[in-house]
Design a protein around this motif. Structure first.
Motif, mmCIF file in Angstrom:
data_model
loop_
_atom_site.group_PDB
_atom_site.id
_atom_site.type_symbol
_atom_site.label_atom_id
_atom_site.label_comp_id
_atom_site.label_asym_id
_atom_site.label_seq_id
_atom_site.Cartn_x
_atom_site.Cartn_y
_atom_site.Cartn_z
ATOM 1 N N PRO A 158 0.735 -1.025 0.029
ATOM 2 C CA PRO A 158 0.030 -0.281 -0.082
ATOM 3 C C PRO A 158 0.919 1.237 -0.046
ATOM 4 N N ALA A 159 0.286 2.442 -0.245
ATOM 5 C CA ALA A 159 1.110 3.554 -0.338
ATOM 6 C C ALA A 159 1.860 3.829 0.902
ATOM 7 N N GLN A 160 1.321 3.493 2.033
ATOM 8 C CA GLN A 160 1.929 4.106 3.238
ATOM 9 C C GLN A 160 3.273 3.234 3.548
ATOM 10 N N ARG A 161 3.059 2.060 2.923
ATOM 11 C CA ARG A 161 4.612 1.164 3.191
ATOM 12 C C ARG A 161 5.560 1.695 2.069
ATOM 13 N N LEU A 162 4.999 2.031 0.942
ATOM 14 C CA LEU A 162 5.996 2.787 -0.165
ATOM 15 C C LEU A 162 6.629 4.052 0.746
ATOM 16 N N VAL A 163 5.953 4.596 1.641
ATOM 17 C CA VAL A 163 6.476 5.909 2.237
ATOM 18 C C VAL A 163 7.525 5.257 3.306
ATOM 19 N N GLU A 164 7.337 4.246 3.942
ATOM 20 C CA GLU A 164 8.483 3.620 4.796
ATOM 21 C C GLU A 164 9.613 3.279 4.106
ATOM 22 N N PHE A 165 9.379 2.650 2.780
ATOM 23 C CA PHE A 165 10.383 2.328 2.235
ATOM 24 C C PHE A 165 11.414 3.271 1.896
ATOM 25 N N ALA A 166 10.708 4.585 1.340
ATOM 26 C CA ALA A 166 11.418 5.964 1.158
ATOM 27 C C ALA A 166 12.194 6.374 2.437
ATOM 28 N N LEU A 167 11.612 6.073 3.396
ATOM 29 C CA LEU A 167 12.314 6.674 4.567
ATOM 30 C C LEU A 167 13.724 5.500 4.886
ATOM 31 N N MET A 168 13.168 4.488 4.893
ATOM 32 C CA MET A 168 14.408 3.617 5.164
ATOM 33 C C MET A 168 15.478 3.648 4.234
ATOM 34 N N GLY A 169 15.182 3.546 2.914
ATOM 35 C CA GLY A 169 16.256 3.649 1.914
ATOM 36 C C GLY A 169 17.159 5.090 2.058
ATOM 37 N N ALA A 170 16.355 6.268 2.382
ATOM 38 C CA ALA A 170 17.192 7.502 2.770
ATOM 39 C C ALA A 170 18.235 7.274 3.819
ATOM 40 N N VAL A 171 17.547 6.652 4.949
ATOM 41 C CA VAL A 171 18.479 6.276 6.126
ATOM 42 C C VAL A 171 19.658 5.487 5.640
ATOM 43 N N MET A 172 19.435 4.472 4.813
ATOM 44 C CA MET A 172 20.348 3.594 4.498
ATOM 45 C C MET A 172 21.527 4.416 3.744
ATOM 46 N N ALA A 173 21.257 5.371 2.486
ATOM 47 C CA ALA A 173 21.992 6.133 2.077
ATOM 48 C C ALA A 173 22.935 6.966 2.802
ATOM 49 N N GLN A 174 22.348 7.538 4.094
ATOM 50 C CA GLN A 174 22.702 8.613 4.749
ATOM 51 C C GLN A 174 23.805 7.773 5.745
ATOM 52 N N CYS A 175 23.400 6.715 6.391
ATOM 53 C CA CYS A 175 24.239 5.984 7.190
ATOM 54 C C CYS A 175 25.453 5.185 6.436
ATOM 55 N N VAL A 176 25.424 4.720 5.202
ATOM 56 C CA VAL A 176 26.188 3.691 4.697
ATOM 57 C C VAL A 176 27.167 4.837 3.641
ATOM 58 N N ASP A 177 26.782 5.684 3.112
ATOM 59 C CA ASP A 177 27.319 6.388 2.260
ATOM 60 C C ASP A 177 27.522 7.852 2.624
ATOM 61 N N GLY A 178 27.065 8.465 3.796
ATOM 62 C CA GLY A 178 27.258 9.723 4.066
ATOM 63 C C GLY A 178 26.666 10.625 3.393
ATOM 64 N N VAL A 179 25.565 10.315 2.609
ATOM 65 C CA VAL A 179 24.699 11.309 1.732
ATOM 66 C C VAL A 179 23.856 12.338 2.908
ATOM 67 N N ALA A 180 24.048 13.482 2.908
ATOM 68 C CA ALA A 180 23.397 14.352 4.043
ATOM 69 C C ALA A 180 21.873 14.365 3.569
ATOM 70 N N ARG A 181 21.610 14.317 2.549
ATOM 71 C CA ARG A 181 20.007 14.356 2.152
ATOM 72 C C ARG A 181 20.075 13.719 1.053
ATOM 73 N N PRO A 182 19.629 12.456 0.974
ATOM 74 C CA PRO A 182 19.693 11.638 -0.295
ATOM 75 C C PRO A 182 18.422 12.078 -0.936
ATOM 76 N N ARG A 183 18.656 11.747 -2.473
ATOM 77 C CA ARG A 183 17.685 12.016 -3.561
ATOM 78 C C ARG A 183 16.863 10.751 -3.727
ATOM 79 N N VAL A 184 15.575 10.984 -3.362
ATOM 80 C CA VAL A 184 14.442 9.651 -3.688
ATOM 81 C C VAL A 184 13.621 9.749 -4.664
ATOM 82 N N GLY A 185 13.429 8.932 -5.508
ATOM 83 C CA GLY A 185 12.578 8.675 -6.528
ATOM 84 C C GLY A 185 11.395 7.631 -6.255
#
Length: 348
Positions: A158-185
């Motif tokens: 559902p849509a709400q779960r896709l929002v969760e995925f966006a948040l988790m993916g952004a945290v992944m990029a931030q923690c692993v790669d040090g991207v301050a504000r990851p670009r999400v599509g």
């Protein structure tokens, strides 16, 4: 650090998995490994390790587990009958880090549906996360990469779960790669506002509503080809679409490498040029080889679990183990939980 391994998962069986673990052990001499599966079979495979890897066996402990999750098993079967399988016992070793056998992360090449279901039951999800998502990095232009999720943990989301995925993916990029504000599509059939099904369009509205207060820079809709352009750090989709995109990308990469090799070998002049270009071709093959990117994280669980491709050879499984080691070193689940708890609460 200790990494638990489900030895009985995967299409190629214990030989490839154990050799892959041994290769990872040579790279990380301070890490120990717990091997879950039939003890007699594991011991026999350890005795067959190539000479350069024999020393690594001293840091592998055998944890006897007779039963195995069948490749065709459903999630329901795993929950009802899989309690004593090598996969379930591997996951339980992550639950109580103060009790032996204890481990910091788990790796399996086994049945994906069973692994997701058993992981949710044995480990639980982080606060605010309803379902874990499978994520891996995809190579893009200019030596960059993009995290793609979900890759199959949730076929319909559902849509709400896709929002969760966006948040988790952004945290992944931030923690692993040090991207301050990851670009999400958000993956869609087009970039226009009118494109896409109801779930994707609803997810777009929800993501935009939290964008100003969140940790990422939302880029809106993205098409399949945008994954490889290098201007996105995270691309979100449901598991059905994500798995199809991943498998198609892997198949395309293999075909391109084979076609380039065949082109240079077809004629004498081509073979001469190919000989001169061999270093560049070798580098290209390494960069495109899906083996290098094997190992997908089950984001959203309370502990680190990595899913290896079922058809992986030893080198591929080694990469999956290395990914698990890196995520433990970066304390990814803890940092993910901390960051998600800081975000504003979202309405259901």
């Amino acid at each position: 650090m200790r990494i638990a391994i489900d030895v009985m998962g995967g299409d190629l069986g214990p030989p490839a998995i154990i050799e892959g673990v041994a290769k990872a052990a040579c790279l990380y001499p301070d890490v120990r490994f717990l091997l879950f599966g039939p003890s007699r079979q594991i011991t026999a495979e350890l005795s067959r390790l190539p000479q350069p890897l024999v020393a690594a066996a001293s840091r592998m402990s055998v944890c006897d587990a007779t039963y195995v999750v069948p490749p065709e098993a459903s999630a329901a079967w795993a929950l009802r009958h899989g309690q004593q399988t090598s996969m379930a016992r591997m996951l339980r070793s992550l639950v109580h880090p103060d009790r032996p056998p204890d481990a910091d992360a788990g790796v399996s090449a086994g049945n994906t549906a069973a692994l997701v279901a058993l992981s949710r039951r044995e480990l639980g999800t982080l606060p605010t996360v309803t379902r874990p998502a499978i994520s891996t990095s995809i190579p893009t232009r200019n030596g960059k990469h993009c995290y793609l999720l979900d890759l199959g943990a949730n076929v319909d989301s559902p849509a709400q779960r896709l929002v969760e995925f966006a948040l988790m993916g952004a945290v992944m990029a931030q923690c692993v790669d040090g991207v301050a504000r990851p670009r999400v599509g958000l993956l869609n059939v087009g970039v226009e506002a009118t494109k896409g099904g109801q779930v994707v369009r609803e997810a777009d509205i929800l993501i935009r509503s939290i964008n100003e207060a969140s940790l990422f820079d939302y880029q809106g809709y993205a098409e399949g080809g945008d994954l490889f352009q290098g201007y996105l750090d995270v691309l979100v989709c449901d598991g059905f679409v994500g798995n199809a995109v991943l498998k198609s990308s892997e198949g395309l990469a293999r075909m391109l490498v084979e076609r380039v090799q065949a082109t240079f070998e077809s004629r004498l002049t081509g073979r001469l040029v190919g000989f001169l270009a061999r270093p560049a071709l070798k580098r290209l093959k390494q960069e495109l080889d899906p083996v290098r990117y094997n190992g997908a994280s089950l984001l959203g669980l309370s502990r680190t679990v990595v899913k290896s491709h079922g058809a992986s050879h030893a080198d591929g499984f080694c990469y999956a183990v290395v990914r698990a080691i890196d995520e433990v070193a970066q304390q990814l689940p803890e940092r993910l939980a901390h960051r998600l708890m800081q975000l504003p609460r979202r309405s259901e």
